[in-house]
Design a protein around this motif. Structure first.
Motif, short mmCIF file in Angstrom:
data_model
loop_
_atom_site.label_atom_id
_atom_site.label_comp_id
_atom_site.label_asym_id
_atom_site.label_seq_id
_atom_site.Cartn_x
_atom_site.Cartn_y
_atom_site.Cartn_z
N ASP B 21 0.85 -1.20 0.00
CA ASP B 21 0.00 0.00 0.00
C ASP B 21 0.88 1.24 0.00
O ASP B 21 2.08 1.15 -0.28
CB ASP B 21 -0.99 -0.02 1.17
N LEU B 22 0.28 2.38 0.32
CA LEU B 22 1.02 3.64 0.25
C LEU B 22 2.28 3.63 1.10
O LEU B 22 3.28 4.25 0.75
CB LEU B 22 0.09 4.79 0.68
N ASP B 55 -2.75 -1.94 -3.42
CA ASP B 55 -3.54 -0.76 -3.79
C ASP B 55 -3.02 -0.17 -5.09
O ASP B 55 -2.14 -0.74 -5.75
CB ASP B 55 -3.53 0.27 -2.64
N SER B 56 -3.54 1.00 -5.47
CA SER B 56 -3.16 1.60 -6.75
C SER B 56 -1.68 2.00 -6.78
O SER B 56 -1.05 1.97 -7.83
CB SER B 56 -4.04 2.81 -7.06
N SER B 57 -1.14 2.37 -5.60
CA SER B 57 0.28 2.74 -5.60
C SER B 57 1.15 1.50 -5.81
O SER B 57 2.22 1.57 -6.44
CB SER B 57 0.66 3.45 -4.29
N VAL B 59 0.13 -1.15 -7.62
CA VAL B 59 -0.03 -1.45 -9.05
C VAL B 59 0.87 -0.53 -9.87
O VAL B 59 1.52 -0.96 -10.83
CB VAL B 59 -1.51 -1.31 -9.48
N ALA B 60 0.93 0.75 -9.47
CA ALA B 60 1.80 1.70 -10.18
C ALA B 60 3.25 1.25 -10.12
O ALA B 60 4.00 1.38 -11.11
CB ALA B 60 1.64 3.09 -9.58
N VAL B 63 3.68 -1.50 -12.65
CA VAL B 63 3.68 -0.96 -14.02
C VAL B 63 5.02 -0.30 -14.32
O VAL B 63 5.58 -0.47 -15.41
CB VAL B 63 2.52 0.05 -14.21
N GLU B 64 5.55 0.40 -13.33
CA GLU B 64 6.85 1.04 -13.52
C GLU B 64 7.94 -0.02 -13.73
O GLU B 64 8.83 0.14 -14.57
CB GLU B 64 7.19 1.91 -12.30
N LYS B 67 7.60 -1.38 -17.26
CA LYS B 67 8.17 -0.46 -18.24
C LYS B 67 9.71 -0.51 -18.22
O LYS B 67 10.35 -0.49 -19.27
CB LYS B 67 7.69 0.98 -17.97
N VAL B 88 -7.73 -6.31 -8.67
CA VAL B 88 -7.18 -4.97 -8.85
C VAL B 88 -6.57 -4.83 -10.24
O VAL B 88 -6.78 -3.82 -10.93
CB VAL B 88 -6.13 -4.68 -7.75
N LEU B 91 -9.44 -4.69 -12.73
CA LEU B 91 -10.07 -3.36 -12.71
C LEU B 91 -9.26 -2.34 -13.50
O LEU B 91 -9.81 -1.43 -14.09
CB LEU B 91 -10.19 -2.86 -11.26
N SER B 92 -7.95 -2.51 -13.48
CA SER B 92 -7.05 -1.57 -14.16
C SER B 92 -6.80 -1.98 -15.61
O SER B 92 -6.03 -1.32 -16.29
CB SER B 92 -5.69 -1.52 -13.45
N ARG B 93 -7.43 -3.06 -16.01
CA ARG B 93 -7.24 -3.64 -17.36
C ARG B 93 -5.76 -3.97 -17.60
O ARG B 93 -5.23 -3.77 -18.69
CB ARG B 93 -7.74 -2.69 -18.45
N ILE B 97 -1.57 -7.58 -19.47
CA ILE B 97 -0.33 -6.87 -19.80
C ILE B 97 0.87 -7.57 -19.17
O ILE B 97 1.96 -7.61 -19.73
CB ILE B 97 -0.40 -5.40 -19.31
#
Lengths: 164, 110
Positions: B21-22, B55-57, B59-60, B63-64, B67, B88, B91-93, B97
């Motif tokens: 999480d954060l 959480d979204s952080s 997932v970010a 993704v980073e 990349k 999650v 939800l983020s499609r 990937i």
């Protein structure tokens, strides 16, 4: 506690206080709030998936408050209040969970409250998308220096049928 | 959250236990980017069997890492995703990937 109001979302005008949490904007406390939301949604009769969904929405909203409204400062106050409400849109159960998050940080820019397109693969900007996917109603307002995010999730018959 | 790295030949297996999480995602991001950008590890496998929440952080951070792996010409693979983690990413499609496997053996063979 009973709150009377008629705003188009709450039909009967009744909201019973279930839980109120006041805590500082420390990311390490998010775990505590998630645990409380998981138990509360279970207790209300939401399905396992819905419990995760509502908990995720609250967690993401708090993350936004800590990061953006309070700029990462750890000692700012956040208040989360949860009500059991009656809602016109769910006549079968007539119940919904309403969660109100309040802070005194920088107001959010409404233009940035829509979330980004998911077509592009890039880090960031997913929190708002999760919130909107999870909740039936999302409303942001600011009055007297207080930001308020109101989240509503209806309790549907299939929720209670599946149990927790 | 606890995070550690073990190595099998030219593969780094990043073991994560707890919630991402954060408060903890910066550490996940740091480890992934260190392996992919600085160490130029050809294959990084993230073990998510003991990740209870992301959480979204978080997932970010993934993704980073993805990349960075593409930029470096290396691979980032995931395995052991819980229903929560799958939800999650769905939800983020992002579910399609990532290279996602059921267990470590499958990820190592891929």
């Amino acid at each position: 506690m009973v709150v009377d109001r008629e705003d188009g979302i709450i039909a009967s005008g009744q909201a019973d206080l279930l839980l109120k949490l006041e805590f500082f904007s420390n990311p390490e406390l998010l775990y505590v709030v998630r645990a409380a939301m998981e138990r509360l949604t279970e207790r209300m009769g939401f399905s396992e998936r819905e419990c995760r969904s509502v908990t995720r929405a609250v967690d993401e909203a708090l993350t936004n408050i800590i990061r953006h409204a309070y700029g990462g400062h750890l000692n700012q106050l956040i208040v989360v209040t949860c009500y059991r409400t009656s809602k016109k849109a769910t006549p079968e159960t007539g119940q919904a969970l309403e969660i109100v998050l309040q802070d005194q940080g920088e107001p959010a820019d409404p233009a940035k409250m829509r979330g980004r397109s998911l077509d592009e693969i890039k880090p960031g900007g997913l929190g708002l998308h999760y919130i909107r996917e999870s909740m039936d109603f999302v409303e942001f307002s600011n009055a007297g220096g207080t930001n308020q995010l109101r989240l509503v999730r209806c309790l549907r018959p299939e929720s209670t049928a599946q149990g927790s | 959250m606890q995070i550690s790295v073990r190595r099998i030949d030219k593969t780094a297996i990043v073991e994560v236990a707890g919630d991402i999480d954060l408060s903890s995602s910066p550490e996940v991001r740091k480890i992934l980017l260190r392996e992919l950008r600085e160490s130029r590890t050809p294959r990084v496998i993230l073990n998510m069997e003991r990740v209870k929440y992301i959480d979204s952080s978080g997932v970010a951070s993934l993704v980073e890492g993805l990349k960075a792996s593409r930029d470096a010409g290396s691979r980032l693979l995931l395995f052991g995703l819980s229903p929560i983690a799958r939800e999650v990413l769905q939800l983020s499609r992002l579910l399609k990937i990532f290279e996602i496997y059921e267990n470590e053996q499958q990820a190592l063979r891929a």
